[in-house]
Motif scaffolding. Structure first.
Motif, PDB file in Angstrom:
ATOM      1  N   GLN A 142       0.878  -1.173   0.000  1.00 33.44           N
ATOM      2  CA  GLN A 142       0.000   0.000   0.000  1.00 33.44           C
ATOM      3  C   GLN A 142       0.915   1.221   0.000  1.00 33.44           C
ATOM      4  O   GLN A 142       1.650   1.459   0.951  1.00 33.44           O
ATOM      5  CB  GLN A 142      -0.917  -0.010   1.230  1.00 33.44           C
ATOM      6  N   ASP A 192       1.704   5.232  -0.012  1.00 35.86           N
ATOM      7  CA  ASP A 192       1.156   6.533   0.362  1.00 35.86           C
ATOM      8  C   ASP A 192       2.277   7.576   0.306  1.00 35.86           C
ATOM      9  O   ASP A 192       3.357   7.302  -0.213  1.00 35.86           O
ATOM     10  CB  ASP A 192       0.493   6.477   1.743  1.00 35.86           C
ATOM     11  N   ASN A 193       2.010   8.763   0.838  1.00 36.17           N
ATOM     12  CA  ASN A 193       2.981   9.860   0.743  1.00 36.17           C
ATOM     13  C   ASN A 193       4.307   9.543   1.423  1.00 36.17           C
ATOM     14  O   ASN A 193       5.356  10.004   0.979  1.00 36.17           O
ATOM     15  CB  ASN A 193       2.400  11.137   1.351  1.00 36.17           C
ATOM     16  N   SER A 194       4.283   8.764   2.497  1.00 36.43           N
ATOM     17  CA  SER A 194       5.522   8.471   3.221  1.00 36.43           C
ATOM     18  C   SER A 194       6.511   7.699   2.339  1.00 36.43           C
ATOM     19  O   SER A 194       7.719   7.845   2.492  1.00 36.43           O
ATOM     20  CB  SER A 194       5.224   7.689   4.502  1.00 36.43           C
ATOM     21  N   ALA A 253      -1.397  13.838  -2.484  1.00 42.99           N
ATOM     22  CA  ALA A 253      -1.801  12.641  -1.745  1.00 42.99           C
ATOM     23  C   ALA A 253      -1.647  11.436  -2.665  1.00 42.99           C
ATOM     24  O   ALA A 253      -1.783  11.558  -3.883  1.00 42.99           O
ATOM     25  CB  ALA A 253      -3.246  12.758  -1.272  1.00 42.99           C
ATOM     26  N   VAL A 254      -1.368  10.290  -2.068  1.00 41.41           N
ATOM     27  CA  VAL A 254      -1.144   9.068  -2.846  1.00 41.41           C
ATOM     28  C   VAL A 254      -1.935   7.938  -2.208  1.00 41.41           C
ATOM     29  O   VAL A 254      -1.912   7.762  -0.985  1.00 41.41           O
ATOM     30  CB  VAL A 254       0.356   8.685  -2.868  1.00 41.41           C
ATOM     31  N   ASN A 255      -2.628   7.170  -3.027  1.00 37.78           N
ATOM     32  CA  ASN A 255      -3.321   5.967  -2.568  1.00 37.78           C
ATOM     33  C   ASN A 255      -3.231   4.939  -3.686  1.00 37.78           C
ATOM     34  O   ASN A 255      -4.094   4.878  -4.564  1.00 37.78           O
ATOM     35  CB  ASN A 255      -4.769   6.273  -2.208  1.00 37.78           C
ATOM     36  N   ASN A 300      -2.264   0.796  -4.717  1.00 35.80           N
ATOM     37  CA  ASN A 300      -1.968  -0.589  -4.357  1.00 35.80           C
ATOM     38  C   ASN A 300      -1.037  -1.161  -5.402  1.00 35.80           C
ATOM     39  O   ASN A 300      -1.310  -1.059  -6.599  1.00 35.80           O
ATOM     40  CB  ASN A 300      -3.247  -1.437  -4.317  1.00 35.80           C
TER      41      ASN A 300
END
Length: 179
Positions: A24, A26-28, A40-42, A44
């Motif tokens: 998953q 995300d931004n991190s 923002a990132v989402n 898979n």
């Protein structure tokens, strides 16, 4: 960039055959690469690792959305991302990643880090020009769009320019067509 342990696969203990890994993103994840183009990132990412006796095949599939700013209006919007990438990992004398589809790692290696491949898969899946879907279908209302419309040359401006042309140029244009 520090190596990210969550994206390191120790293949030495895996049996021959197919193995699935899901990530998953995300931004991190992008903070590690110091990449700040996304709001923002989402996403898979599914990685299918097929281990064979002399090599490994890695098949990456990414699907999700990234929130980016429009290149025209700078309005944020969710850009859908869907892409795939395959990589063959072979064993050899020394590390070699010159070919984008084949990675050669030294014979003694027991793990592989796939973070760089996931990063490149996502970044390269973005279109070169990011345009808000509201611009394409005409539903986006924005101060920037109104100002662009106001400043854009109109068809009547083009006609006025053609009417202001010195008639002597018409004689020169005839030279091109009188062949």
């Amino acid at each position: 960039m520090k190596t990210m342990k969550a994206y390191t696969i120790q293949f030495v203990g895996l049996k021959l055959g197919k193995h699935n890994f899901d990530y998953q993103i995300d931004n991190s994840f992008f903070d590690h690469f110091e990449y700040d183009e996304f709001n923002a990132v989402n996403i898979n990412v599914n990685l299918l690792l097929q281990k064979k006796t002399t090599l490994m095949e890695l098949h990456f599939k990414a699907k999700g959305t990234v929130n980016v700013n429009c290149d025209v209006t700078n309005e944020p919007f969710d850009q859908p991302i869907e892409d795939a990438f395959s990589l063959v990992v072979k064993f050899g004398e020394e590390y070699n990643d010159e070919n984008e589809e084949i990675l050669i790692i030294p014979n003694g290696e027991y793990e592989i880090n796939v973070a760089q491949y996931i990063y490149e898969l996502i970044v390269l899946a973005l279109p070169a020009k990011k345009i808000h879907p509201g611009i394409e279908d005409g539903t986006l209302q924005s101060d920037i769009l109104e100002k662009l419309e106001e400043l854009s040359p109109s068809a009547s401006d083009d006609k006025n320019k053609e009417e202001d042309i010195d008639p002597r140029w018409d004689k020169l244009k005839n030279l091109l067509t009188d062949k």
